[in-house]
Design a protein around this motif. Sequence first.
Motif, PDB file in Angstrom:
ATOM      1  N   THR A  35       0.816  -1.213   0.000  1.00 21.09           N
ATOM      2  CA  THR A  35       0.000   0.000   0.000  1.00 21.09           C
ATOM      3  C   THR A  35       0.852   1.266   0.000  1.00 21.09           C
ATOM      4  O   THR A  35       0.341   2.360  -0.227  1.00 21.09           O
ATOM      5  N   GLU A  36       2.155   1.133   0.239  1.00 21.13           N
ATOM      6  CA  GLU A  36       3.050   2.293   0.291  1.00 21.13           C
ATOM      7  C   GLU A  36       3.927   2.417  -0.949  1.00 21.13           C
ATOM      8  O   GLU A  36       4.743   3.329  -1.051  1.00 21.13           O
ATOM      9  N   GLY A  37       3.797   1.472  -1.879  1.00 15.66           N
ATOM     10  CA  GLY A  37       4.634   1.469  -3.069  1.00 15.66           C
ATOM     11  C   GLY A  37       5.095   0.055  -3.359  1.00 15.66           C
ATOM     12  O   GLY A  37       4.407  -0.908  -3.032  1.00 15.66           O
ATOM     13  N   ILE A  38       6.274  -0.091  -3.956  1.00 16.23           N
ATOM     14  CA  ILE A  38       6.811  -1.412  -4.279  1.00 16.23           C
ATOM     15  C   ILE A  38       8.163  -1.589  -3.602  1.00 16.23           C
ATOM     16  O   ILE A  38       9.054  -0.736  -3.719  1.00 16.23           O
ATOM     17  N   LEU A  39       8.315  -2.716  -2.910  1.00 17.95           N
ATOM     18  CA  LEU A  39       9.561  -3.051  -2.230  1.00 17.95           C
ATOM     19  C   LEU A  39      10.464  -3.844  -3.169  1.00 17.95           C
ATOM     20  O   LEU A  39      10.027  -4.815  -3.791  1.00 17.95           O
ATOM     21  N   PHE A  40      11.723  -3.428  -3.233  1.00 15.75           N
ATOM     22  CA  PHE A  40      12.744  -4.118  -4.015  1.00 15.75           C
ATOM     23  C   PHE A  40      13.813  -4.609  -3.042  1.00 15.75           C
ATOM     24  O   PHE A  40      14.351  -3.824  -2.261  1.00 15.75           O
ATOM     25  N   ARG A  41      14.139  -5.913  -3.121  1.00 13.26           N
ATOM     26  CA  ARG A  41      15.154  -6.468  -2.220  1.00 13.26           C
ATOM     27  C   ARG A  41      16.176  -7.277  -3.029  1.00 13.26           C
ATOM     28  O   ARG A  41      15.811  -8.073  -3.886  1.00 13.26           O
ATOM     29  N   ALA A  42      17.467  -7.072  -2.713  1.00 14.77           N
ATOM     30  CA  ALA A  42      18.549  -7.857  -3.305  1.00 14.77           C
ATOM     31  C   ALA A  42      19.445  -8.358  -2.195  1.00 14.77           C
ATOM     32  O   ALA A  42      19.706  -7.633  -1.226  1.00 14.77           O
ATOM     33  N   ASN A  43      19.928  -9.587  -2.326  1.00 17.94           N
ATOM     34  CA  ASN A  43      20.774 -10.175  -1.292  1.00 17.94           C
ATOM     35  C   ASN A  43      22.202 -10.351  -1.789  1.00 17.94           C
ATOM     36  O   ASN A  43      22.464 -10.462  -2.994  1.00 17.94           O
ATOM     37  N   ALA A  44      23.118 -10.379  -0.850  1.00 17.75           N
ATOM     38  CA  ALA A  44      24.548 -10.423  -1.186  1.00 17.75           C
ATOM     39  C   ALA A  44      24.934 -11.698  -1.925  1.00 17.75           C
ATOM     40  O   ALA A  44      25.915 -11.713  -2.670  1.00 17.75           O
ATOM     41  N   GLY A  45      24.169 -12.760  -1.736  1.00 13.70           N
ATOM     42  CA  GLY A  45      24.441 -14.018  -2.424  1.00 13.70           C
ATOM     43  C   GLY A  45      23.480 -14.292  -3.560  1.00 13.70           C
ATOM     44  O   GLY A  45      23.369 -15.427  -4.026  1.00 13.70           O
ATOM     45  N   GLY A  46      22.801 -13.276  -4.035  1.00  9.76           N
ATOM     46  CA  GLY A  46      21.797 -13.459  -5.070  1.00  9.76           C
ATOM     47  C   GLY A  46      22.387 -13.749  -6.445  1.00  9.76           C
ATOM     48  O   GLY A  46      23.573 -13.535  -6.697  1.00  9.76           O
ATOM     49  N   ALA A  47      21.522 -14.237  -7.341  1.00 11.89           N
ATOM     50  CA  ALA A  47      21.937 -14.499  -8.723  1.00 11.89           C
ATOM     51  C   ALA A  47      22.309 -13.190  -9.399  1.00 11.89           C
ATOM     52  O   ALA A  47      21.699 -12.148  -9.158  1.00 11.89           O
ATOM     53  N   ARG A  48      23.319 -13.271 -10.274  1.00 15.50           N
ATOM     54  CA  ARG A  48      23.839 -12.080 -10.944  1.00 15.50           C
ATOM     55  C   ARG A  48      23.570 -12.130 -12.444  1.00 15.50           C
ATOM     56  O   ARG A  48      23.269 -13.187 -13.001  1.00 15.50           O
ATOM     57  N   THR A  49      23.653 -10.990 -13.092  1.00 17.63           N
ATOM     58  CA  THR A  49      23.321 -10.914 -14.521  1.00 17.63           C
ATOM     59  C   THR A  49      24.364 -11.574 -15.404  1.00 17.63           C
ATOM     60  O   THR A  49      24.064 -11.982 -16.521  1.00 17.63           O
TER      61      THR A  49
END
Length: 263
Positions: A57-71
């Motif tokens: 309700t406040e917008g869109i949350l974006f989260r990235a983690n240090a061990g996440g998949a990379r491009t």
Amino acid sequence: MLIAICGPAAAQQALLTTSELRHWKLTLPLDADGDGKADEISRLAGYRNPPWFTPTTEGILFRANAGGARTSGSTAYARAELRELDESGRPAAWDCLGDTRNLKLEQVVLHTTTAKPEATIGQIHDAKNDNLMFKYVGPAGANGSTDTGRIELLWNDAAQSEVLDAAYTLGQPMRVKVAVNKGAVQVTYRNLVSGLEKQVAARLDPTSIVGACFFKVGVYIQACSKLDAYGKPNAVCEKKGWDARRYDAPEAYAEVLIQRIEM
């Protein structure tokens, strides 16, 4: 911690929804199909994938983690980030030195990693380089949720930089306007809690531009772990050669709430 924006201006403007993102595609810190690359989502109306991309309700949350998949195998960092598209839905590609473009953004940095509390939260990019970006840099000994750090502006592949806000506290909404006019860039920053406002004039260096330009917004985490969340080594991260205390755990994350985007 989110500090609410109050007053008539906030009440009159609708908050960001996925239906407004037809001019953007999303990169996630996930590899659901197992191809070794970060997943991309092109049709965002009605899309959600908590906790990485969460409409609220406040917008869109974006989260990235240090061990996440990379491009790709050439970057150490993961992202939950939007990439600009043109009217036809293809990747936007405008003339960095010849076109006029505008971006208005309201967002909040809510959480960061702690070993290396840094995250890029907006960019002008070309085929290779960061032509302009603004990022959050937290303090030593960060806890990731209530820190006071700084917001920096960097341009021409970080050859030039200036501090926009030397006392930004996590949870404070900000408004950023980026006006591009044939290579001249005017950036206006305002902290909607402290009232601090700053303008910076930058010029894109023709010698550092490769191909066409486009906007990116969201969270491009600037922290990594030697072993990613999929149990695979991140060789690019390991080659950074940082002190061991600068490497984050794979699950450590940064999170940004985007409340409005206008182009």
